[in-house]
Design an enzyme around this catalytic site. Sequence first.
Site, mmCIF file in Angstrom:
data_model
loop_
_atom_site.group_PDB
_atom_site.id
_atom_site.type_symbol
_atom_site.label_atom_id
_atom_site.label_comp_id
_atom_site.label_asym_id
_atom_site.label_seq_id
_atom_site.Cartn_x
_atom_site.Cartn_y
_atom_site.Cartn_z
ATOM 1 N N SER A 34 -1.261 -9.902 5.567
ATOM 2 C CA SER A 34 -0.098 -9.278 4.850
ATOM 3 C C SER A 34 -1.343 -7.932 3.940
ATOM 4 O O SER A 34 -2.508 -7.996 3.637
ATOM 5 C CB SER A 34 0.499 -9.963 3.267
ATOM 6 O OG SER A 34 1.144 -8.864 2.378
ATOM 7 N N HIS A 35 -0.120 -6.790 3.187
ATOM 8 C CA HIS A 35 -1.351 -5.829 2.597
ATOM 9 C C HIS A 35 -1.625 -6.419 1.263
ATOM 10 O O HIS A 35 -2.181 -5.549 0.624
ATOM 11 C CB HIS A 35 -0.561 -4.645 2.587
ATOM 12 C CG HIS A 35 -0.830 -3.933 4.195
ATOM 13 N ND1 HIS A 35 -0.116 -4.271 5.397
ATOM 14 C CD2 HIS A 35 -1.297 -2.696 4.263
ATOM 15 C CE1 HIS A 35 -0.160 -3.538 6.002
ATOM 16 N NE2 HIS A 35 -1.325 -2.096 5.762
ATOM 17 N N SER A 36 -0.909 -7.214 0.343
ATOM 18 C CA SER A 36 -0.876 -7.278 -0.738
ATOM 19 C C SER A 36 -2.006 -9.187 -0.514
ATOM 20 O O SER A 36 -1.196 -10.382 -0.377
ATOM 21 C CB SER A 36 0.105 -7.688 -0.926
ATOM 22 O OG SER A 36 0.143 -7.957 -2.566
ATOM 23 N N ASP B 30 2.652 -8.458 8.005
ATOM 24 C CA ASP B 30 3.511 -7.736 7.272
ATOM 25 C C ASP B 30 3.883 -6.421 7.553
ATOM 26 O O ASP B 30 5.247 -5.550 8.522
ATOM 27 C CB ASP B 30 3.474 -7.927 5.351
ATOM 28 C CG ASP B 30 2.423 -7.260 4.897
ATOM 29 O OD1 ASP B 30 1.579 -6.309 6.007
ATOM 30 O OD2 ASP B 30 2.047 -7.290 3.629
ATOM 31 N N SER C 65 -0.530 -1.884 9.958
ATOM 32 C CA SER C 65 -2.143 -2.682 9.986
ATOM 33 C C SER C 65 -2.317 -3.135 10.400
ATOM 34 O O SER C 65 -3.612 -4.099 10.510
ATOM 35 C CB SER C 65 -3.274 -1.454 9.234
ATOM 36 O OG SER C 65 -3.082 -1.818 7.466
#
Length: 125
Positions: free
Chosen positions: A8-10, A64, A67
Amino acid sequence: MPTIVLVSHSVDIANGTKQLLEQMVSDVDVLACGGTDDGGIGTSFNSIQDAINHLEDDALCFFDLGSAEMNLDMAIEMYEGDHQVLKVNAPLVEGSFTASVKLSTGGSVEEAIEEVYRTSFSSEN
């Protein structure tokens, strides 16, 4: 038992999803790869590659956004281990949860993917 890899980006989304899966399905190994190396929003190819390279079993990988998928694809392409590492193109939380439940009840990797796609992309309107 196969591992669930969350990209995930987070960091909060990755860790929160990992925590949810571990609370709901206690016998599935979950690896969270969230955020950049400095804790920001984004993804880290190095952390994804490191997680994949240290797998002890087959893995289903969920992601997600853009990237996250790109870095996951590169890490899988460069993987030289002996385990099956598969990217699953399904919603991160719902897909990983469905796969975890299927795996915990004795389902195979293929059955888990089939269940994810069946439940995530049903044609009900």
